[in-house]
Design an enzyme around this catalytic site. Structure first.
Site, mmCIF file in Angstrom:
data_model
loop_
_atom_site.group_PDB
_atom_site.id
_atom_site.type_symbol
_atom_site.label_atom_id
_atom_site.label_comp_id
_atom_site.label_asym_id
_atom_site.label_seq_id
_atom_site.Cartn_x
_atom_site.Cartn_y
_atom_site.Cartn_z
ATOM 1 N N HIS A 59 -8.021 -2.467 2.449
ATOM 2 C CA HIS A 59 -7.676 -3.596 1.582
ATOM 3 C C HIS A 59 -7.990 -4.925 2.277
ATOM 4 O O HIS A 59 -8.532 -5.850 1.666
ATOM 5 C CB HIS A 59 -6.191 -3.517 1.223
ATOM 6 C CG HIS A 59 -5.818 -4.248 -0.028
ATOM 7 N ND1 HIS A 59 -6.464 -4.069 -1.233
ATOM 8 C CD2 HIS A 59 -4.852 -5.176 -0.264
ATOM 9 C CE1 HIS A 59 -5.909 -4.843 -2.161
ATOM 10 N NE2 HIS A 59 -4.937 -5.529 -1.587
ATOM 11 N N LYS A 90 0.797 -1.218 0.000
ATOM 12 C CA LYS A 90 0.000 0.000 0.000
ATOM 13 C C LYS A 90 0.836 1.277 0.000
ATOM 14 O O LYS A 90 0.489 2.277 0.619
ATOM 15 C CB LYS A 90 -0.971 0.012 1.194
ATOM 16 C CG LYS A 90 -1.742 -1.282 1.403
ATOM 17 C CD LYS A 90 -2.288 -1.868 0.113
ATOM 18 C CE LYS A 90 -3.380 -1.028 -0.515
ATOM 19 N NZ LYS A 90 -3.851 -1.616 -1.798
ATOM 20 N N HIS A 128 5.895 -10.098 -0.760
ATOM 21 C CA HIS A 128 6.288 -8.828 -0.141
ATOM 22 C C HIS A 128 7.463 -9.043 0.812
ATOM 23 O O HIS A 128 7.410 -8.690 1.999
ATOM 24 C CB HIS A 128 5.108 -8.193 0.595
ATOM 25 C CG HIS A 128 4.085 -7.598 -0.317
ATOM 26 N ND1 HIS A 128 4.293 -6.406 -0.986
ATOM 27 C CD2 HIS A 128 2.860 -8.032 -0.690
ATOM 28 C CE1 HIS A 128 3.220 -6.132 -1.713
ATOM 29 N NE2 HIS A 128 2.344 -7.112 -1.571
#
Length: 453
Positions: A245, A146, A200
């Site tokens: 999200h 994000k 990630h």
């Protein structure tokens, strides 16, 4: 006291007995040979010379060999002004780049000796270590959730003006980003190599993984230079964006959380929800889970977690853990070849292009109104205070990053005789074949993607 040498009939050996200070040897011919013992003081200079050469060799090896391998280092960590990295709170013990550092509390903390943090921004600019796509240089993108990294990652593979553009496959959402004259990757990112080091992957995971994954992917071992890059975002907006999200179904449950050779255990990272996801979670519930990694995510993902016992929060007191993590994150960020800030896209584009001598074929556009902005306006004072406290480390890290980025910007600007023209025409190369319509923020608050599956 005598030394008598008696020949053996079967084994042809001899037995000796000492006679005063002389050494008597019985020869095969039966003749005695008397030799005087050498005084011990003659051996001392030889021993001293050998000892000196040994010490000199150790020191010399430590001084000239690579920083990632040796315990001694010629380079000190670089801080805001290009000097030693004292402002981060981690100072080198003894003034060198040894295997131990001191935190703000004066306690020694062990570095992650397996990490390869790559070339720093100062090295790229000051030592003329320019990114060379024809050699073995690799750009490694540390993608924090994000922060606009999805869009930025797409434009790294689609919109750079390259001699050999990346070849992208729509169905696989993967691009081949090869060097001009051989099929070897110059970019390590989600859209070029996939999540090779985990979904990630953070600094701790990437620095210990990239080299072996590229060796495996390319079928050979190469001596590469790594250029780490990342994006940061204003912490409260980023946190609320992650909340929205997750509220829509994202989980990132496949993240490895790998540190010092093992995954985080369920006791170290207990789940915040039951079932497949946390769909429909309320903000207060989201903020109330102590193991929710959304809080201070940017600090955690940029810090060397080996310094604080990885995800074991009983390893040290909370205040000490927070201080060391923040100091480590600041240091690693300052040492990265490049970082950008979502709120300053044009400046971030200019710094990237000047640092790597690469040009985007499209300008970055600023879109500050996002779903998280609307959510922020709806917070109660108590909710805002709670979220600020949860992200206190990220808030301090972002302030540090903002100051550092503007210092870099002014430094590059001062060296650029054509700055006014360059800055006004960023992305206007006249070559727009195959480039996308760029919008850095377009994927920040979009619907859940394949990232969480």
């Amino acid at each position: 006291m005598k030394k008598v040498m008696i020949p053996s009939l079967d084994m042809k050996k001899s037995i000796s007995v000492k006679v005063d200070s002389d050494l008597t040897l019985l020869l095969s011919s039966g003749v005695y040979e008397i030799k005087k013992m050498e005084p011990r003081r003659r051996l001392r200079p030889i021993a001293i010379v050998c000892l000196f050469l040994t010490i000199a060799g150790i020191v010399g090896f430590g001084y000239f060999c690579p920083d990632q391998v040796c315990a001694l280092s010629r380079r000190e960590p670089v801080g805001l002004g290009g000097g030693p990295m004292a402002s981060t709170g981690l100072e080198l013990a003894g003034g060198g780049g040894g295997s131990y550092e001191h935190d703000n509390l004066g306690k020694p903390v062990q570095q992650n000796l397996l990490a390869n943090p790559g070339l720093s921004y100062e090295e790229v600019l000051n030592d003329d270590f320019q990114f060379d796509m024809n050699a073995h240089d690799v750009m490694v993108f540390l993608h924090i959730q994000k922060t606009g990294g999805t869009s930025f990652g797409k434009h790294l593979v689609r919109d750079l003006d390259l001699k050999r553009p990346c070849t992208c496959q729509r169905k696989k959402k993967r691009c081949y980003c090869f060097r001009p004259h051989r099929n070897e990757n110059w970019l390590f990112s989600r859209y070029s190599t996939g999540w090779k080091c985990g979904l990630h992957a953070d600094w701790t995971e990437l620095t210990g993984c990239v080299d072996q994954e590229l060796d495996k992917n390319e079928g050979e071992t190469a001596k590469r230079r790594y250029f780490y890059i990342t994006l940061l975002r204003e912490p409260i907006a980023r946190y609320l964006s992650e909340f929205r999200h997750v509220q829509r179904g994202a989980t990132w449950k496949n993240a490895r959380h790998w540190c010092l050779g093992r995954h985080a255990t369920p006791d170290e990272l207990p789940p915040c929800y039951n079932g497949a996801n946390w769909n429909g979670v309320a903000l207060d519930e989201f903020a109330g889970c102590e193991s929710n990694l959304a809080a201070n995510r940017q600090t955690r993902m940029l810090a060397d977690l080996a310094l604080v016992g990885c995800y074991n929060k009983t390893y040290m007191p909370t205040a000490e853990r927070d201080r060391i993590m923040l100091a480590s994150a600041k240091r690693n960020l300052a040492a990265m070849s490049y970082f950008g800030l979502t709120e300053y896209q044009k400046i971030s584009q200019y710094i990237f292009e000047e640092t790597f001598n690469l040009r985007f074929a499209i300008p970055f556009e600023q879109h500050n109104t996002t779903v998280s902005t609307v959510t922020m306006h709806g917070l109660t004072p108590a909710q805002r205070a709670r979220i600020d406290k949860l992200n206190a480390l990220d808030i301090e890290l972002y302030a540090f990053a903002k100051k550092l980025m503007f210092q870099r910007f002014e430094r590059l600007k001062a060296k650029d005789n054509d700055f006014e023209v360059r800055f006004a025409h960023l992305g206007n190369l006249g070559v727009r074949n195959g480039v996308t319509e760029f919008n850095w923020d377009s994927n920040i608050d979009d619907m859940p993607s394949n990232e969480h599956h």
